[in-house]
Design a protein around this motif. Sequence first.
Motif, mmCIF file in Angstrom:
data_model
loop_
_atom_site.group_PDB
_atom_site.id
_atom_site.type_symbol
_atom_site.label_atom_id
_atom_site.label_comp_id
_atom_site.label_asym_id
_atom_site.label_seq_id
_atom_site.Cartn_x
_atom_site.Cartn_y
_atom_site.Cartn_z
ATOM 1 N N VAL A 130 1.011 -1.319 -0.216
ATOM 2 C CA VAL A 130 -0.002 -0.265 -0.220
ATOM 3 C C VAL A 130 0.633 0.992 0.068
ATOM 4 O O VAL A 130 1.813 0.875 0.914
ATOM 5 C CB VAL A 130 -0.923 0.359 1.193
ATOM 6 N N SER A 189 -2.528 4.969 2.762
ATOM 7 C CA SER A 189 -3.260 3.669 3.419
ATOM 8 C C SER A 189 -4.394 4.489 4.181
ATOM 9 O O SER A 189 -5.714 3.961 3.725
ATOM 10 C CB SER A 189 -2.266 3.106 5.191
ATOM 11 N N HIS A 195 -6.532 4.277 0.516
ATOM 12 C CA HIS A 195 -6.448 2.531 -0.080
ATOM 13 C C HIS A 195 -7.679 1.994 1.127
ATOM 14 O O HIS A 195 -8.789 1.463 0.370
ATOM 15 C CB HIS A 195 -5.538 2.025 0.485
ATOM 16 N N TYR A 217 -3.948 -3.437 8.405
ATOM 17 C CA TYR A 217 -2.978 -1.854 7.727
ATOM 18 C C TYR A 217 -2.086 -2.655 9.133
ATOM 19 O O TYR A 217 -2.041 -1.850 9.860
ATOM 20 C CB TYR A 217 -3.231 -1.385 7.205
ATOM 21 N N CYS A 265 -5.475 -0.348 -5.290
ATOM 22 C CA CYS A 265 -4.049 -0.240 -5.234
ATOM 23 C C CYS A 265 -3.631 0.177 -6.936
ATOM 24 O O CYS A 265 -2.068 -0.286 -7.263
ATOM 25 C CB CYS A 265 -2.847 -1.987 -5.079
#
Length: 810
Positions: free
Chosen positions: A444, A447, A450, A463, A643
Amino acid sequence: MSSLSPKPRHRWRFRRLGGFDQVSIESGEDIRHLPELDPKLWAVLGCPTKGLHFDAHTLKLLDTDGDGRIRVAEIQEAVRWTCQRLKDPGSLFKHEQGLPLDAIDDHSEEGRQVLAGAFHILDHLERTDSGVITAADTAQLAQVFAGTRFNGDGVIHPGSARDPAIAAVITDIIRCVGSVPDRSGEPGIDQALCDRFFSEAAQYLEWWAEAEQDPWHLLPLGPATETVAAVLSRLAPKIDDYFARTRLAAYDPQATSALNPDPSRYAALSTQDLAAGCPELADWPLARVEPDRPLPLTQGVNPYWREPVALLRTEVAAPLIGPLESLTEEQWQTIKVRLQPHLAWCDRRRGEALALLGPERVKELVAGPFKDAIASLIEQDLEFAGIAEAIESVDRLVHYYQHLETLLQNFVALRDLYIPGRWAVFQAGTLYLDGRACTLCVQVEDSDRHTELARRSGIYLAYCLCRRRGGDETLTIAAAFTAGDEEDLAVGRNGIFYDREGRDWDATIIRLIEHPIGPGEAFWSPYKRFGRLIAQQIERLAGTREQAVAVQAEQGLTQLMTGPAPAAPFDIAKFAGIFAAIGLAVWALGTALASILTGLLSLAWWQFLLVILGLILAISGPSVLLAHLRLRQRNLAPLLDACGWAVNASPKISPLFGATLTQQARLPQGAVRVLQDPFARRGSRWKTLLALGFVAIALALGIWAFYQGGIAARLGKFANSKDSQTAQAPAIPDSPPSAPPLSAPPAAATPGGAASPPAAVPAAVSEDAPSLEVGMDRTQPPSGEGQVSAGAPPTEAVTNSPDQQRPSEE
């Protein structure tokens, strides 16, 4: 007629994986016809070139437009290009490290070109007898072209010219207009840079011709005019500022001290190194300001501007006015007027890039045969374009031969993700945390961005920020937990992440996206929630009790210090009410348990099992059903789209497949497990076994007695007798009086010799409640309190005569 018949279309095979149909790429013909497959049937439409565990050079070759993304059209073109140069595209499934020369199709023009390039590379490496060429042989194409005059890219460098004069011209062109690298990495020039240089040279000479026609006005200081004017342009604003200050000081001499630097600024400079130059002095006047004072050129000059002022004195003032020790404002205006035509001419400058060569060198280059000589060298270099392109084609084919089929299995389909033992190109490694190994980990970049899309995947994501031990390198991953439970997962927990190269990273959870993990977690979740609720209530009660004890202790200490407080009188009514409430609760609970046990023991054994099953379904069924529905919706597409991928399908992660992506800790086969814990609490095991033994014996006896037919009848009789006692017992008042009698008064004699019935309890008492005087002598009152005198009037009461009693169930 057969020659005119249409060519049969390729027959594709699709396999159901992950909840959608994936095309099977299993043969060379599948690869050859892949550009004909409808892109709507492709699993992926685009992916980034970063964050993938894939050969970086191959991705660079595939990314023909250099935008950092691989698209369907680029994959199709790569497949066509490869099939035109290989005898059998099925050889791509071998994944060999080297490209066999006999696998190249020598019957096509493209294949023969690749063969020629391969032989050239092997000849350069002195391996002419080798039949295989590897990626390591083509990895350093710069070495293949190093030391050669021409490499077919249309770029020449100084070493390409045998004549030193032409090599010097190429060097001058690079100095003026820049360079481009050739295939060997050397800086050189192409035809575009050559044309630009000579075009600007012609413009520069046209501009310089104006000065040669009128040198007195445009070059008042000769060839040095341009250099001196550049220095003077920096000094001119400071000279104008100095004379403006002197005029103001002449207007009002009291302003002289304010127009000069404040003495406090000298104190600030005392701690600095003035020998190395002091930038603070740049803002100060050129010299001390006095009314109508000329500018000194030798002494009393600001140290920061000493050199420009000396140049003004020797190179400007001396040729134009004569030797001077100081410069008046009128003389300064004369110099400005004298240099004004030159400054206007400089503003019309053209071909400025060639000014560093000077007009004489530019005239030499334009008049000589250098332009044609350089163009001839570029043409000779382009004659080798064919062999150079062939060498680059060898490098491309070697990498496609080794890696292209792997990318197809992760782009056209997602086969590698669903085959055990294979890794998809987007899987970054394995995260070990909480007794689990998570293999679905993606890299990633951001974050925060994402999570916006990844939370729609329905996957439990953790994460993690990963750091390399002993270094500053960091990495952020999103790990999918698809098996187990979430009970021990929390932000801040640490684990170890192993990337695909086997390097270990320290991983720390920084964010969680919570979703159902597995059906087992959903089955036990109601019981865990109930257990947590009980634990919270116990903790709350314990905390309250602890606080009450602390308050009582404080009160007791206060009473001990201040003296005992008067004791409160004993309230028998309150005590009787509490005792009655406890008895009522125990009676209700016992009745309910007896009814439940009677109903259960009256069932057959299979009915008993069905009841237990129904109870479990009623508790865990809704949670399991909801989790099952949500687990079926787990979708990999949002996770990859976050992604940078463009997933064209909805790949699902079923519970069965999720168990393969997250492996839980299991003992090895054949391992010996010792259950005795030397640090466990002593005696706890025997107490547990003893309690289980009693429960088992009681259950066995109950079942045996039930089948003997005695327990059910006795339980029924017990329940009926309880109802009969309830009907005969006097009622208990809802709110007992301040001093209620605990027994009835003695019976009064009647004329007939029969005793009158005892006085009943107050009518407010319910008939259904059990009596508080069960087991007591109802004919004789207790001594002391509660007795009524014979002459007292009777209290209004409700008697439980035989006519008013409810018939028993028997």
